[in-house]
Design an enzyme around this catalytic site. Sequence first.
Site, PDB file in Angstrom:
ATOM      1  N   LYS A  63     -12.411  -0.569   6.320  1.00 14.81           N
ATOM      2  CA  LYS A  63     -12.636  -1.448   5.173  1.00 14.81           C
ATOM      3  C   LYS A  63     -13.716  -2.484   5.460  1.00 14.81           C
ATOM      4  CE  LYS A  63      -9.166   0.810   3.530  1.00 14.81           C
ATOM      5  NZ  LYS A  63      -9.387   1.942   2.590  1.00 14.81           N
TER       6      LYS A  63
ATOM      7  N   ILE B 279      -6.619  -5.115   8.327  1.00 13.83           N
ATOM      8  CA  ILE B 279      -7.791  -4.253   8.193  1.00 13.83           C
ATOM      9  C   ILE B 279      -8.787  -4.749   7.147  1.00 13.83           C
ATOM     10  CG2 ILE B 279      -6.422  -2.271   8.922  1.00 13.83           C
ATOM     11  CD1 ILE B 279      -6.573  -1.203   6.068  1.00 13.83           C
TER      12      ILE B 279
ATOM     13  N   ASP C 174      -1.010  -6.041   9.537  1.00 19.30           N
ATOM     14  CA  ASP C 174      -2.132  -5.194   9.138  1.00 19.30           C
ATOM     15  C   ASP C 174      -3.256  -6.125   8.685  1.00 19.30           C
ATOM     16  OD1 ASP C 174      -3.974  -3.746   7.529  1.00 19.30           O
ATOM     17  OD2 ASP C 174      -2.486  -2.194   7.146  1.00 19.30           O
TER      18      ASP C 174
ATOM     19  N   TYR D 291       0.831  -1.208   0.000  1.00 22.12           N
ATOM     20  CA  TYR D 291       0.000   0.000   0.000  1.00 22.12           C
ATOM     21  C   TYR D 291       0.868   1.261   0.000  1.00 22.12           C
ATOM     22  CZ  TYR D 291      -2.994   3.571   2.253  1.00 22.12           C
ATOM     23  OH  TYR D 291      -3.657   4.724   2.596  1.00 22.12           O
TER      24      TYR D 291
END
Length: 483
Positions: free
Chosen positions: A276, A238, A236, A151
């Site tokens: 998300k 998410i 991560d 990302y």
Amino acid sequence: MTNKNQHQLLSKIATGNGHGENSPYFDGWKAYDSDPFHYTKNPHGVIQMGLAENQLCFNLVQDWILDNPKASICTVEGVDEFKDIAIFQDYHGLPEFRNAVAKFMEKVRGNRVTFDPDRIVMSGGATGAHETIAFCLADPGEAFLVPVPYYPGFDRDLRWRTGVQLLPVTCESSNNFKVTRKALEAAYEKAQKENITVKGLLITNPSNPLGTILDRETLRSVVSFINEKNIHLVCDEIYAATVFSQPAFVSISEIITEDNIECNTDLIHIVYSLSKDMGFPGFRVGIVYSYNDDVVNCARKMSSFGLVSSQTQHLISAMLSDDVFVERFLAESSTRLAMRHKVFTRGLAQVGISCLKSNAGLFVWMDLHRLLKEQTFDEEMDLWQVIIHKVKLNVSPGSSFHCAEPGWFRVCIANMDDHTMEVALTRIRSFVMQNKELVVVPTKKKCWQDHNLRLSFSARRFDDFMMSPHSPIPQSPLVQART
């Protein structure tokens, strides 16, 4: 006052470019903002396919809000709680909020693990959570390994204000960009040779931008690696609830509880948010969950700089405590994401465009390498310029995700309604069907800074052969189901 003198009055952060805003990833957003698509007001505008938002289940959330007016302190039904919520300032967070978030995290992970509400630390979205973790674990100049592609916002979130470095772990399309022990070792050894102290490894599971999950075997290998090197592992997660088909999501929290796994849990940290999975990026609900007591204590103190508003905590705790709603939302979200993914990838396949096989996320990793005259990142940028300014789609080039191979693009598919998706598919298919006639002439300037890209054609002009955004095409299963 000269520009030089102005710079002398400001900090290095204020005058530097550490934010990373000057990249194709953010330039695509600017192109959209200057000419946004609207079905009636601007039908030839740019369609936003660079924003990973989950808008497919907002009707369920709206229905819940209508049925639960007391959850908001700004309604007649909830006004009696206004004062207590409005003056609440404890940076630990509302107990009911931390309990609800912990319970929701467990449910998303199939109730196979438990989370301690006292380890839930608030932050202003995943952005703030990542920066907090970076501040807690590393000093300026030290580094985290990060598998690529990753990302683009990580360059801002973990590096800009902390001074921490991000070092790429090269992953390749030949094995579907899988994170391998060999690649981890190579990146770690390279850092050692350059006298860079590696403090941790950052993984994203499910992956942004790939839309894939890390399987159990890979996660075990990752835990073994960080344990041997005695470095931290930041996970991560998410996109945990965006998995819409098998194989199922496996959290790092499951791996470290397995009997045959040796792991120092003080090295394990999870970043989570509701941006998300629930589609609430505007609420800025970010979470740091660490198994390390010192990190929890430090992160909680740091949370003072990015608290979730008590009004938001109050509403979220009521919503996530509604088991019936949560069960329905998660099931319906999975169904709708699966359908959107199926319709979109099939639409691309009709003109020979393939995507990396995926089962999670709010996007697809689209392969356009065959449209490049040469397999270079300059050619990728030229193609991206055409897609942005002629095809009018804001998709994100793989190079902005630090992908090691040119020709890949992330395309977000869950932030629009069915009609807009069909318009986007029509534009893509029209462009690809005519791509043999398109010759991109490279520019001398950096491609993403030159909006006057020169094009030449062997037959008709590009503007002539582009189909109208409103060309009739068969309705998708999603549209048919709602008519």
